[in-house]
Enzyme design. Sequence first.
Site, PDB file in Angstrom:
ATOM      1  N   GLY A  61     -10.402  12.292  -6.032  1.00 32.19           N
ATOM      2  CA  GLY A  61     -11.814  12.010  -5.755  1.00 32.19           C
ATOM      3  C   GLY A  61     -12.598  13.267  -5.403  1.00 32.19           C
ATOM      4  CB  CYS A  78      -4.779   1.779  -2.243  1.00 30.59           C
ATOM      5  SG  CYS A  78      -5.333   0.173  -2.808  1.00 30.59           S
ATOM      6  CD  GLU A  99     -12.599   0.944  -5.057  1.00 29.23           C
ATOM      7  OE1 GLU A  99     -11.861   0.834  -4.056  1.00 29.23           O
ATOM      8  OE2 GLU A  99     -13.639   0.285  -5.199  1.00 29.23           O
ATOM      9  N   GLY A 134      -7.605   6.414  -7.322  1.00 32.27           N
ATOM     10  CA  GLY A 134      -6.478   7.339  -7.167  1.00 32.27           C
ATOM     11  C   GLY A 134      -6.512   8.010  -5.812  1.00 32.27           C
ATOM     12  CB  SER A 135      -4.736  10.960  -4.582  1.00 30.90           C
ATOM     13  OG  SER A 135      -5.120  11.817  -5.635  1.00 30.90           O
TER      14      SER A 135
HETATM   15  P1  NAD Z   1      -3.559  10.248  -8.617  1.00 33.23           P
HETATM   16  O1  NAD Z   1      -4.788  10.678  -7.898  1.00 33.23           O
HETATM   17  O2  NAD Z   1      -2.459  11.217  -8.782  1.00 33.23           O
HETATM   18  O3  NAD Z   1      -3.943   9.789 -10.112  1.00 33.23           O
HETATM   19  C1  NAD Z   1      -4.872   8.740 -10.354  1.00 33.23           C
HETATM   20  C2  NAD Z   1      -5.587   8.981 -11.675  1.00 33.23           C
HETATM   21  O4  NAD Z   1      -6.446  10.104 -11.533  1.00 33.23           O
HETATM   22  C3  NAD Z   1      -4.654   9.300 -12.844  1.00 33.23           C
HETATM   23  O5  NAD Z   1      -5.167   8.683 -13.999  1.00 33.23           O
HETATM   24  C4  NAD Z   1      -4.718  10.821 -12.947  1.00 33.23           C
HETATM   25  O6  NAD Z   1      -4.496  11.308 -14.242  1.00 33.23           O
HETATM   26  C5  NAD Z   1      -6.149  11.109 -12.505  1.00 33.23           C
HETATM   27  N1  NAD Z   1      -6.320  12.391 -11.816  1.00 33.23           N
HETATM   28  C6  NAD Z   1      -5.521  12.920 -10.869  1.00 33.23           C
HETATM   29  N2  NAD Z   1      -6.034  14.072 -10.418  1.00 33.23           N
HETATM   30  C7  NAD Z   1      -7.180  14.288 -11.110  1.00 33.23           C
HETATM   31  C8  NAD Z   1      -8.169  15.316 -11.104  1.00 33.23           C
HETATM   32  N3  NAD Z   1      -8.065  16.358 -10.288  1.00 33.23           N
HETATM   33  N4  NAD Z   1      -9.210  15.197 -11.938  1.00 33.23           N
HETATM   34  C9  NAD Z   1      -9.339  14.128 -12.769  1.00 33.23           C
HETATM   35  N5  NAD Z   1      -8.431  13.129 -12.797  1.00 33.23           N
HETATM   36  C10 NAD Z   1      -7.378  13.201 -11.987  1.00 33.23           C
HETATM   37  O7  NAD Z   1      -3.051   8.912  -7.901  1.00 33.23           O
HETATM   38  P2  NAD Z   1      -1.690   8.109  -8.127  1.00 33.23           P
HETATM   39  O8  NAD Z   1      -0.554   8.869  -7.556  1.00 33.23           O
HETATM   40  O9  NAD Z   1      -1.597   7.619  -9.534  1.00 33.23           O
HETATM   41  O10 NAD Z   1      -1.979   6.817  -7.234  1.00 33.23           O
HETATM   42  C11 NAD Z   1      -1.793   6.770  -5.853  1.00 33.23           C
HETATM   43  C12 NAD Z   1      -3.082   7.028  -5.106  1.00 33.23           C
HETATM   44  O11 NAD Z   1      -4.117   6.132  -5.536  1.00 33.23           O
HETATM   45  C13 NAD Z   1      -2.935   6.763  -3.614  1.00 33.23           C
HETATM   46  O12 NAD Z   1      -3.661   7.730  -2.903  1.00 33.23           O
HETATM   47  C14 NAD Z   1      -3.551   5.394  -3.439  1.00 33.23           C
HETATM   48  O13 NAD Z   1      -3.987   5.106  -2.131  1.00 33.23           O
HETATM   49  C15 NAD Z   1      -4.684   5.460  -4.403  1.00 33.23           C
HETATM   50  N6  NAD Z   1      -5.146   4.149  -4.805  1.00 33.23           N
HETATM   51  C16 NAD Z   1      -6.363   3.730  -4.339  1.00 33.23           C
HETATM   52  C17 NAD Z   1      -6.813   2.455  -4.650  1.00 33.23           C
HETATM   53  C18 NAD Z   1      -8.118   1.945  -4.101  1.00 33.23           C
HETATM   54  O14 NAD Z   1      -8.606   0.950  -4.626  1.00 33.23           O
HETATM   55  N7  NAD Z   1      -8.706   2.551  -3.078  1.00 33.23           N
HETATM   56  C19 NAD Z   1      -6.050   1.626  -5.475  1.00 33.23           C
HETATM   57  C20 NAD Z   1      -4.828   2.095  -5.951  1.00 33.23           C
HETATM   58  C21 NAD Z   1      -4.381   3.356  -5.604  1.00 33.23           C
END
Ligand code: NAD
Length: 509
Positions: free
Chosen positions: A244, A295, A261, A239-240
């Site tokens: 992380g 990503c 990731e 995720g974002s």
């Molecule tokens: P997001 O961070 O909003 O959410 C991703 C997941 O994390 C969701 O399941 C969400 O519920 C959970 N989450 C969010 N904030 C959290 C917190 N504070 N504590 C615990 N869990 C939390 O991301 P998104 O908008 O769904 O996806 C887009 C982001 O993901 C972009 O930044 C993209 O670059 C990244 N991404 C990275 C990869 C990689 O492999 N590096 C792959 C796909 C997407």
Amino acid sequence: MAPPSNLAQETDSILQHLGVDRRVYQQGTRIARSPATGVTIANVQGSDTTAIGNAIDGAAQAFQTWRLVPAPRRGELVRLLGEELRSAKDELGRLVMIEAGKVASEGRGEVQEMIDICDFAVGISRQLYGLTIASERPAHRMMEQWHPLGPIGVITTFNFPVAVWAWNAALALVCGDTVIWKPSEKTPLTALAVQALVMRAVKKFGDAPQGLSAVLIGDRDAATRLTDDPRVPLVSATGSTGMGRTVGPRLAQRFARAILELGGNNAAVVCPSADLELALRAIAFAAIGTAGQRCTTLRRLFIHRKVYAALVERLEQVYATAHVGNPLEDGSVLIGPLIDEAAFTAMQATLSEVRALGGKIIGGERCHADRYPAAYYVRPALIEMAKQTGPVLRETFAPLLYVMAYTDFDEVIELHNGVPQGLASSIFSNDVREVERFLSAAGSDCGIVNVNIGPSGAEIGGAFGGEKETGGGREAGSDVWKCYMRRVTSTINFGSELPLAQGVRFDIG
Ligand code: NAD
């Protein structure tokens, strides 16, 4: 209550066919929408504290028996899952289109990626090799074994709603782990569908323990419960970077392992010797494919001054004509919707910053708002910037491509690496010195470094992930399976003496 839309009916029919219990997605309070139209397609039941506790309990119990099943037999379960995915490819691919807004080939492509990693993991199930190591002591032997780790938490994003789970789960299952999945709150239905397919594979397998695979429906609170549970020794979180920053320290606090990731800010360098037509095609796919919501999406493009004008002119033509629309209705669409209004608002805010900095923007405006007032379609934005500054240094998850000119190769490598993220990168060049320099320790600082292809669209055979604020984790191929196991080092004495290492003496008389 309004009657269900055609899309809600289609979603229901797919979920029924894949074996998902209707109560789970029609009697809940969490509204699921399709980004393609903005309409409600389901009302999903969330997992409350008790359900989350039960899922982790179940996975911990199941681990006690699953870890003892021989690894090649565990591979058989993943092989069966691959078969289920093959037969459900069209339906699951369509559900990915409905729920994440992807175009048809990408929806199906995502399922193909799941099938590929299942095949890979089946092979790995017979290759969980440890080393035999020469001992310095006579009549001694050393060896390594790899043992299952425990129940693994997997947190995933909306943009690869099912493939990222598969990268983790297929490996974890052959490694003898059990899996608890917290999918994105924006894409719960594809997760429910995949869980139904896992259960079909489990049934065919025969004697897999209950609780081997679980799905938690919820938002970051559910993810936090998983992150904080001491029974979960590894959480793989995609995720974002903001996510992380929360999840990483929480895992570190209890000494759990993390695969992080996170966000990227990927760049490509186009050198004077590049094949410009090839570069153009690669740049277009990487920058505007998946509506800029990968990503690995290309966000920064450095073009050598000698070829700058020619390439930017061609890019302008592509940006002006690329077909934006509803992929569910039109097979020729290249760019589907943004995931939601928040993504659109973030994109427009970034464009305002760009304007204030004097950037020259082509595109970026909303389209099809009359037809789809609750969906967010945008023209991709091509942005010429004089320098790498402000919003160029961060990831805005939308189709924005910053284009900058360069003269000197050393300078462009410095610019390329001069952002906090380190996921994917590319060079377009036919000059072997430039290419090898870019690939070398003094070149790109990313986890993925490509030559004459764009930064996106990875295959499962390699390890996937990036450095710096991208989190340092690796998923999928190569020897990534080792992340899902614990390493045991053993020294075995088959003699009658007890020599100590390093010549240490300890004579007790
Ligand atoms: P997001 O961070 O909003 O959410 C991703 C997941 O994390 C969701 O399941 C969400 O519920 C959970 N989450 C969010 N904030 C959290 C917190 N504070 N504590 C615990 N869990 C939390 O991301 P998104 O908008 O769904 O996806 C887009 C982001 O993901 C972009 O930044 C993209 O670059 C990244 N991404 C990275 C990869 C990689 O492999 N590096 C792959 C796909 C997407």
